[in-house]
Scaffold this motif. Structure first.
Motif, PDB file in Angstrom:
ATOM      1  N   LEU A 149       0.771  -1.141  -0.023  1.00  0.00           N
ATOM      2  CA  LEU A 149      -0.012   0.194   0.067  1.00  0.00           C
ATOM      3  C   LEU A 149       1.060   1.310  -0.031  1.00  0.00           C
ATOM      4  O   LEU A 149       0.720   2.075  -0.904  1.00  0.00           O
ATOM      5  N   ASN A 150       1.745   1.101   0.771  1.00  0.00           N
ATOM      6  CA  ASN A 150       2.969   2.381   0.930  1.00  0.00           C
ATOM      7  C   ASN A 150       3.544   2.497  -0.434  1.00  0.00           C
ATOM      8  O   ASN A 150       3.689   3.567  -0.837  1.00  0.00           O
ATOM      9  N   SER A 151       4.022   1.515  -0.689  1.00  0.00           N
ATOM     10  CA  SER A 151       4.862   1.483  -2.194  1.00  0.00           C
ATOM     11  C   SER A 151       3.892   1.909  -3.423  1.00  0.00           C
ATOM     12  O   SER A 151       4.338   2.753  -4.244  1.00  0.00           O
ATOM     13  N   TYR A 152       2.705   1.374  -3.168  1.00  0.00           N
ATOM     14  CA  TYR A 152       1.697   1.695  -4.519  1.00  0.00           C
ATOM     15  C   TYR A 152       1.268   3.425  -4.253  1.00  0.00           C
ATOM     16  O   TYR A 152       1.455   4.046  -5.456  1.00  0.00           O
ATOM     17  N   LEU A 153       1.169   3.806  -3.259  1.00  0.00           N
ATOM     18  CA  LEU A 153       0.519   5.168  -3.105  1.00  0.00           C
ATOM     19  C   LEU A 153       1.840   6.392  -2.994  1.00  0.00           C
ATOM     20  O   LEU A 153       1.769   7.327  -3.353  1.00  0.00           O
ATOM     21  N   SER A 154       2.955   5.891  -2.224  1.00  0.00           N
ATOM     22  CA  SER A 154       3.897   6.508  -2.265  1.00  0.00           C
ATOM     23  C   SER A 154       3.732   7.589  -1.202  1.00  0.00           C
ATOM     24  O   SER A 154       4.339   8.929  -1.629  1.00  0.00           O
ATOM     25  N   ILE A 155       2.991   7.547  -0.357  1.00  0.00           N
ATOM     26  CA  ILE A 155       2.679   8.678   0.497  1.00  0.00           C
ATOM     27  C   ILE A 155       2.621   8.139   1.986  1.00  0.00           C
ATOM     28  O   ILE A 155       2.416   6.853   2.082  1.00  0.00           O
ATOM     29  N   PRO A 156       2.924   8.776   2.925  1.00  0.00           N
ATOM     30  CA  PRO A 156       2.647   8.147   4.478  1.00  0.00           C
ATOM     31  C   PRO A 156       1.309   7.785   4.680  1.00  0.00           C
ATOM     32  O   PRO A 156       0.356   8.229   4.406  1.00  0.00           O
ATOM     33  N   ILE A 157       1.428   6.522   5.381  1.00  0.00           N
ATOM     34  CA  ILE A 157      -0.014   6.097   5.638  1.00  0.00           C
ATOM     35  C   ILE A 157      -0.016   6.004   7.452  1.00  0.00           C
ATOM     36  O   ILE A 157       1.071   5.572   7.893  1.00  0.00           O
ATOM     37  N   LEU A 158      -1.286   6.490   7.868  1.00  0.00           N
ATOM     38  CA  LEU A 158      -1.456   6.408   9.161  1.00  0.00           C
ATOM     39  C   LEU A 158      -2.201   5.369   9.633  1.00  0.00           C
ATOM     40  O   LEU A 158      -3.318   5.160   9.051  1.00  0.00           O
ATOM     41  N   ILE A 159      -2.146   4.218  10.574  1.00  0.00           N
ATOM     42  CA  ILE A 159      -2.825   3.223  10.738  1.00  0.00           C
ATOM     43  C   ILE A 159      -3.325   3.523  12.121  1.00  0.00           C
ATOM     44  O   ILE A 159      -2.433   3.703  13.052  1.00  0.00           O
ATOM     45  N   ASN A 160      -4.692   3.759  12.338  1.00  0.00           N
ATOM     46  CA  ASN A 160      -5.207   4.032  13.507  1.00  0.00           C
ATOM     47  C   ASN A 160      -5.709   2.765  14.068  1.00  0.00           C
ATOM     48  O   ASN A 160      -5.725   2.646  15.348  1.00  0.00           O
ATOM     49  N   SER A 161      -6.137   1.820  13.323  1.00  0.00           N
ATOM     50  CA  SER A 161      -6.446   0.365  13.862  1.00  0.00           C
ATOM     51  C   SER A 161      -6.722  -0.283  12.587  1.00  0.00           C
ATOM     52  O   SER A 161      -6.566   0.097  11.524  1.00  0.00           O
ATOM     53  N   LYS A 162      -6.822  -1.603  12.560  1.00  0.00           N
ATOM     54  CA  LYS A 162      -6.931  -2.336  11.569  1.00  0.00           C
ATOM     55  C   LYS A 162      -7.859  -1.837  10.490  1.00  0.00           C
ATOM     56  O   LYS A 162      -7.329  -2.127   9.258  1.00  0.00           O
ATOM     57  N   ASP A 163      -8.885  -1.325  10.997  1.00  0.00           N
ATOM     58  CA  ASP A 163     -10.144  -1.122   9.879  1.00  0.00           C
ATOM     59  C   ASP A 163     -10.222   0.423   9.802  1.00  0.00           C
ATOM     60  O   ASP A 163     -10.977   0.862   9.037  1.00  0.00           O
ATOM     61  N   ASN A 164      -9.039   1.210  10.142  1.00  0.00           N
ATOM     62  CA  ASN A 164      -8.952   2.619   9.970  1.00  0.00           C
ATOM     63  C   ASN A 164      -7.644   3.187   9.766  1.00  0.00           C
ATOM     64  O   ASN A 164      -6.865   3.359  10.456  1.00  0.00           O
ATOM     65  N   ILE A 165      -7.364   3.299   8.393  1.00  0.00           N
ATOM     66  CA  ILE A 165      -6.149   3.814   7.782  1.00  0.00           C
ATOM     67  C   ILE A 165      -6.485   4.929   7.227  1.00  0.00           C
ATOM     68  O   ILE A 165      -7.531   5.093   6.589  1.00  0.00           O
TER      69      ILE A 165
END
Length: 309
Positions: A149-165
C-alpha cells in the motif's frame, strides 16, 4: 518494457503492535526502488526473479476473484519473454522488497484497479490493503498489506487500527537538524515468517499479552502521535521506553551482536534502537537527537539517515 518505479518503505512505528491493533506510521523511502523490466538475456538475479514471478502467477490464479482479478494472459506472456523485477531494495531487510513487487504487479495487471489519482476514501484504502494482503501472503505466509500500500501510493500511511487507515502528512524535514531517524545495517538477512511465529507463540502467555496491551501498544501509539505533532521531546521519551520494552521482551528478534549496542543507546541516551519490520536481521531503526554523537558511539557501523528533525 520499463515500468513505473515503486519505492521501499519504512514502518517507523507499529511493528508487531499493528497485529494487535496499535497505531502505526509507515513512510516511503525513496532511496531504494524497483520496476518491472524485460531483457532478452537475463542475469542470474533476473532469472531468479523471473522464476519467482512465474510461481506468483500460479498463486494469483487462486486469489479470491470477488476481491481482485488480473490479466493473467498478458502477465504469463511477459514472463515468458523475460520479464523480471529489477530492484535495488535489499531482501529480508524490513524495507518492503516484496511490497514494491506486489504494488508493481497490481499496477500493471489488475483489472478495475484503484488508482492513486482518484479520491482515496477510507473504504478504497481498506480495499487496497485487503487486496495487497492477499497478494503479499504469497511471500510471507501472512501479510498486513501495508508495505505494498505504501509503495503503491508513495505517501505516508497512518494506521489508527486494523480497519481505520488514512493517508497522512508528516512534519517537513529539517535539513540542518541534528536529530535523525537512521537505519543501522545488521549485516544479516531477516526472515519475516519465523519471527511472526515467535511473536504469536509468545502471545499465548498471559504476561506477554498484558505487556503488549499495557506497555508496548501504549508507547507505540504515543510515538505515532508525537511524531505527527512534531513533539520531539515527548517522542524521544516514548521511543526510549519502547526501546527498553523491545530489549526486554523481543530478544529473539534482535540479532545477538546488537544486544549490547541496544543497551548502550538506552544508558547513554545517544540513540535509541527499535525493530525495523519483523527483525531477526536486516535493518535496525535508530532515533537520535544528535546524529554526530550517534555516529561516534556506533563507529564501525554503517548508518543511513532517513529523516532529519
Amino acid at each position: 518494457m520499463k515500468g513505473p518505479l515503486f519505492y521501499s518503505k519504512i514502518l517507523l512505528f507499529g511493528e508487531y503492535g499493528i497485529i494487535k491493533d496499535s497505531k502505526g506510521l509507515s513512510i516511503p523511502y525513496n532511496f531504494y526502488k524497483g520496476a518491472l523490466k524485460s531483457d532478452k538475456v537475463l542475469s542470474e538475479t533476473a532469472k531468479r526473479s523471473n522464476e519467482n514471478l512465474r510461481r506468483f502467477i500460479t498463486y494469483l490464479e487462486s486469489v479470491d476473484t470477488s476481491l481482485v482479478t488480473f490479466d493473467i494472459e498478458s502477465f504469463k506472456k511477459h514472463v515468458d519473454t523475460g520479464m523480471y523485477f529489477d530492484s535495488s531494495i535489499p531482501q529480508g531487510y524490513g524495507v518492503g522488497s516484496s511490497g514494491a513487487l506486489v504494488a508493481a504487479i497490481y499496477d500493471k495487471y489488475a483489472h478495475d484497479k484503484i488508482t492513486v489519482l482518484e479520491n482515496l476514501t477510507r473504504d478504497k484504502l481498506l480495499k487496497l490493503k485487503t487486496i495487497f494482503s492477499a497478494m503479499e501472503s504469497f511471500f510471507h505466509g501472512k501479510s498486513s498489506g501495508l508495505d505494498p500500500l505504501n509503495s503503491y501510493l508513495s505517501i505516508p500511511i497512518l494506521i489508527n487500527s486494523k480497519d481505520n487507515i488514512e493517508a497522512t502528512g508528516i512534519p517537513a524535514q529539517q535539513s540542518e537538524g541534528k536529530g535523525a531517524v537512521f537505519l543501522l545495517d545488521s549485516g544479516s538477512v531477516g526472515e519475516t515468517a519465523p519471527m511472526v511465529s515467535i511473536f504469536m507463540e509468545k502471545m499465548k502467555q498471559e504476561g506477554f499479552r498484558n505487556m503488549i496491551k499495557n506497555q508496548f501498544i501504549k508507547h507505540t501509539d504515543a510515538c505515532v502521535d508525537d511524531f505527527l505533532k512534531g513533539d520531539i521531546k515527548s517522542l524521544f521519551h516514548n521511543t526510549k521506553k519502547l526501546s527498553k520494552i523491545v530489549l526486554n521482551h523481543f530478544k529473539p528478534m534482535i540479532p545477538e551482536q546488537f544486544h549490547k549496542l541496544w543497551k548502550t543507546g538506552i544508558e547513554t541516551n545517544d540513540y535509541y534502537l527499535k525493530l525495523c519490520g519483523s527483525g531477526g536481521g536486516g535493518y535496525i531503526l535508530g532515533f537520535t537527537q544528535d546524529i554526530e554523537k550517534a555516529r561516534r558511539t556506533l563507529s564501525g557501523h554503517k548508518l543511513e539517515v532517513v529523516y532529519n528533525f
